[in-house]
Design a protein around this motif. Structure first.
Motif, PDB file in Angstrom:
ATOM      1  N   UNK A  70       0.830  -1.210   0.000  1.00 41.25           N
ATOM      2  CA  UNK A  70       0.000   0.000   0.000  1.00 41.25           C
ATOM      3  C   UNK A  70       0.862   1.257   0.000  1.00 41.25           C
ATOM      4  N   UNK A  71       1.949   1.247   0.741  1.00 39.75           N
ATOM      5  CA  UNK A  71       2.811   2.431   0.799  1.00 39.75           C
ATOM      6  C   UNK A  71       3.440   2.746  -0.547  1.00 39.75           C
ATOM      7  N   UNK A  72       3.745   1.706  -1.315  1.00 36.57           N
ATOM      8  CA  UNK A  72       4.421   1.908  -2.599  1.00 36.57           C
ATOM      9  C   UNK A  72       3.428   2.138  -3.728  1.00 36.57           C
ATOM     10  N   UNK A  73       2.391   1.275  -3.837  1.00 33.61           N
ATOM     11  CA  UNK A  73       1.422   1.397  -4.926  1.00 33.61           C
ATOM     12  C   UNK A  73       0.171   0.611  -4.568  1.00 33.61           C
ATOM     13  N   UNK A  74      -0.801   1.301  -3.994  1.00 29.44           N
ATOM     14  CA  UNK A  74      -2.025   0.626  -3.545  1.00 29.44           C
ATOM     15  C   UNK A  74      -2.750  -0.077  -4.691  1.00 29.44           C
ATOM     16  N   UNK A  75      -2.553   0.380  -5.935  1.00 27.44           N
ATOM     17  CA  UNK A  75      -3.224  -0.244  -7.074  1.00 27.44           C
ATOM     18  C   UNK A  75      -2.746  -1.673  -7.313  1.00 27.44           C
ATOM     19  N   UNK A  76      -1.552  -1.992  -6.835  1.00 28.73           N
ATOM     20  CA  UNK A  76      -0.992  -3.345  -6.977  1.00 28.73           C
ATOM     21  C   UNK A  76      -1.111  -4.150  -5.681  1.00 28.73           C
ATOM     22  N   UNK A  77      -1.694  -3.568  -4.663  1.00 26.47           N
ATOM     23  CA  UNK A  77      -1.798  -4.231  -3.360  1.00 26.47           C
ATOM     24  C   UNK A  77      -2.880  -5.304  -3.370  1.00 26.47           C
ATOM     25  N   UNK A  78      -2.738  -6.249  -2.466  1.00 21.10           N
ATOM     26  CA  UNK A  78      -3.711  -7.336  -2.319  1.00 21.10           C
ATOM     27  C   UNK A  78      -4.875  -6.867  -1.448  1.00 21.10           C
ATOM     28  N   UNK A  79      -5.695  -5.978  -2.044  1.00 13.02           N
ATOM     29  CA  UNK A  79      -6.861  -5.435  -1.352  1.00 13.02           C
ATOM     30  C   UNK A  79      -8.063  -5.523  -2.289  1.00 13.02           C
ATOM     31  N   UNK A  80      -9.239  -5.292  -1.745  1.00 12.34           N
ATOM     32  CA  UNK A  80     -10.481  -5.416  -2.512  1.00 12.34           C
ATOM     33  C   UNK A  80     -10.686  -4.207  -3.431  1.00 12.34           C
ATOM     34  N   UNK A  81     -11.532  -4.354  -4.456  1.00  8.90           N
ATOM     35  CA  UNK A  81     -11.878  -3.192  -5.283  1.00  8.90           C
ATOM     36  C   UNK A  81     -12.477  -2.049  -4.446  1.00  8.90           C
ATOM     37  N   UNK A  82     -13.244  -2.394  -3.426  1.00 11.01           N
ATOM     38  CA  UNK A  82     -13.813  -1.374  -2.537  1.00 11.01           C
ATOM     39  C   UNK A  82     -12.703  -0.579  -1.858  1.00 11.01           C
ATOM     40  N   UNK A  83     -11.699  -1.279  -1.356  1.00 11.56           N
ATOM     41  CA  UNK A  83     -10.590  -0.602  -0.685  1.00 11.56           C
ATOM     42  C   UNK A  83      -9.762   0.224  -1.667  1.00 11.56           C
ATOM     43  N   UNK A  84      -9.631  -0.247  -2.897  1.00 16.04           N
ATOM     44  CA  UNK A  84      -8.927   0.542  -3.915  1.00 16.04           C
ATOM     45  C   UNK A  84      -9.688   1.828  -4.222  1.00 16.04           C
ATOM     46  N   UNK A  85     -11.018   1.767  -4.255  1.00 18.12           N
ATOM     47  CA  UNK A  85     -11.818   2.968  -4.469  1.00 18.12           C
ATOM     48  C   UNK A  85     -11.643   3.943  -3.303  1.00 18.12           C
ATOM     49  N   UNK A  86     -11.622   3.418  -2.096  1.00 16.38           N
ATOM     50  CA  UNK A  86     -11.406   4.238  -0.902  1.00 16.38           C
ATOM     51  C   UNK A  86     -10.053   4.946  -0.992  1.00 16.38           C
ATOM     52  N   UNK A  87      -9.021   4.197  -1.376  1.00 11.63           N
ATOM     53  CA  UNK A  87      -7.686   4.783  -1.451  1.00 11.63           C
ATOM     54  C   UNK A  87      -7.546   5.738  -2.636  1.00 11.63           C
ATOM     55  N   UNK A  88      -8.264   5.494  -3.711  1.00  7.16           N
ATOM     56  CA  UNK A  88      -8.245   6.444  -4.833  1.00  7.16           C
ATOM     57  C   UNK A  88      -8.786   7.797  -4.377  1.00  7.16           C
ATOM     58  N   UNK A  89      -9.872   7.772  -3.601  1.00  5.68           N
ATOM     59  CA  UNK A  89     -10.445   9.009  -3.073  1.00  5.68           C
ATOM     60  C   UNK A  89      -9.453   9.675  -2.121  1.00  5.68           C
ATOM     61  N   UNK A  90      -8.868   8.888  -1.215  1.00  2.90           N
ATOM     62  CA  UNK A  90      -7.903   9.436  -0.254  1.00  2.90           C
ATOM     63  C   UNK A  90      -6.711  10.056  -0.974  1.00  2.90           C
ATOM     64  N   UNK A  91      -6.216   9.377  -2.001  1.00  2.00           N
ATOM     65  CA  UNK A  91      -5.050   9.899  -2.718  1.00  2.00           C
ATOM     66  C   UNK A  91      -5.388  11.194  -3.455  1.00  2.00           C
ATOM     67  N   UNK A  92      -6.619  11.308  -3.947  1.00  2.00           N
ATOM     68  CA  UNK A  92      -7.000  12.560  -4.605  1.00  2.00           C
ATOM     69  C   UNK A  92      -7.096  13.678  -3.580  1.00  2.00           C
ATOM     70  N   UNK A  93      -7.661  13.378  -2.411  1.00  2.00           N
ATOM     71  CA  UNK A  93      -7.695  14.375  -1.340  1.00  2.00           C
ATOM     72  C   UNK A  93      -6.267  14.777  -0.966  1.00  2.00           C
ATOM     73  N   UNK A  94      -5.385  13.816  -0.923  1.00  2.00           N
ATOM     74  CA  UNK A  94      -3.985  14.038  -0.541  1.00  2.00           C
ATOM     75  C   UNK A  94      -3.231  14.888  -1.552  1.00  2.00           C
ATOM     76  N   UNK A  95      -3.404  14.612  -2.821  1.00  2.00           N
ATOM     77  CA  UNK A  95      -2.550  15.234  -3.838  1.00  2.00           C
ATOM     78  C   UNK A  95      -3.214  16.345  -4.637  1.00  2.00           C
TER      79      UNK A  95
END
Length: 194
Positions: free
Chosen positions: A107-132
């Motif tokens: 997750x720290x390096x590239x959440x898109x390649x992490x072993x997480x659910x599509x739901x969690x990837x959507x959550x992190x996409x939103x967080x990363x947009x808020x972040x950047x």
């Protein structure tokens, strides 16, 4: 000899106000050590209190996000902000919550390649947009969250956690806050039996 935990003075425990010292000792009782973030922020007790209060309000409250998901947000956005302290410390907490020793690194390096659910990837996409690029957050971003079952309150939580750790990441970087050695192995190797 290890480098200092902060470029700013770190007060002695016995010099701190009672409530600040008590909070640190509670954490030490639970974790077995005092995280360096507490010692560093104690340089300014009023700011320590404010940070811990907001941290606890966000991370300890019941919500549509699991404890592990909250830590995923912290690790992903802290990676984007290049914050060693938060990636290491919250990566440890994430590994413990999720019982997955490799997950925090992914997750720290590239959440898109992490072993997480599509739901969690959507959550992190939103967080990363808020972040950047928080100025660009719009209705389509909220709609993408809703498609994965997140509520408006969940979106607030994702954004607030990202924002709080944006502050934390910046202060950790400016203070040259060093992660506790204990964090590096937490959740990677079985806990020693006492």
């Amino acid at each position: 000899m290890k480098p200092p935990i902060s470029r700013f003075p770190v007060p002695a425990l016995d010099s701190l106000p009672d409530d600040v010292r008590r909070k640190m000792l509670e954490v030490q009782e639970k974790a077995g050590f005092i995280p360096n973030v507490f010692l560093t922020l104690a340089h300014r007790p009023d700011e320590f209190r404010a940070f811990v209060a907001y941290h606890d309000a966000l991370l300890l409250r019941e919500s549509g996000l699991s404890k592990g998901e909250k830590e995923m947000i912290i690790v992903a956005t802290s990676g984007a902000n290049r914050c060693l302290y938060c990636v290491v410390a919250h990566g440890a907490i994430l590994r413990v919550y999720e019982k997955q020793p490799l997950l925090a690194d992914q997750i720290a390096v590239n959440y898109l390649k992490a072993d997480i659910t599509p739901r969690q990837k959507a959550m992190l996409a939103f967080a990363m947009k808020v972040c950047t690029d928080s100025a660009a957050v719009g209705e389509a971003d909220f709609a993408a969250l809703r498609e994965h079952g997140f509520s408006e309150e969940d979106a607030w939580d994702i954004a607030a956690i990202t924002a709080l750790f944006g502050l934390s990441n910046r202060m950790a970087n400016v203070t040259s806050m060093r992660p506790n050695d204990e964090f590096y192995l937490m959740g990677r190797v079985p806990k020693a039996k006492t």
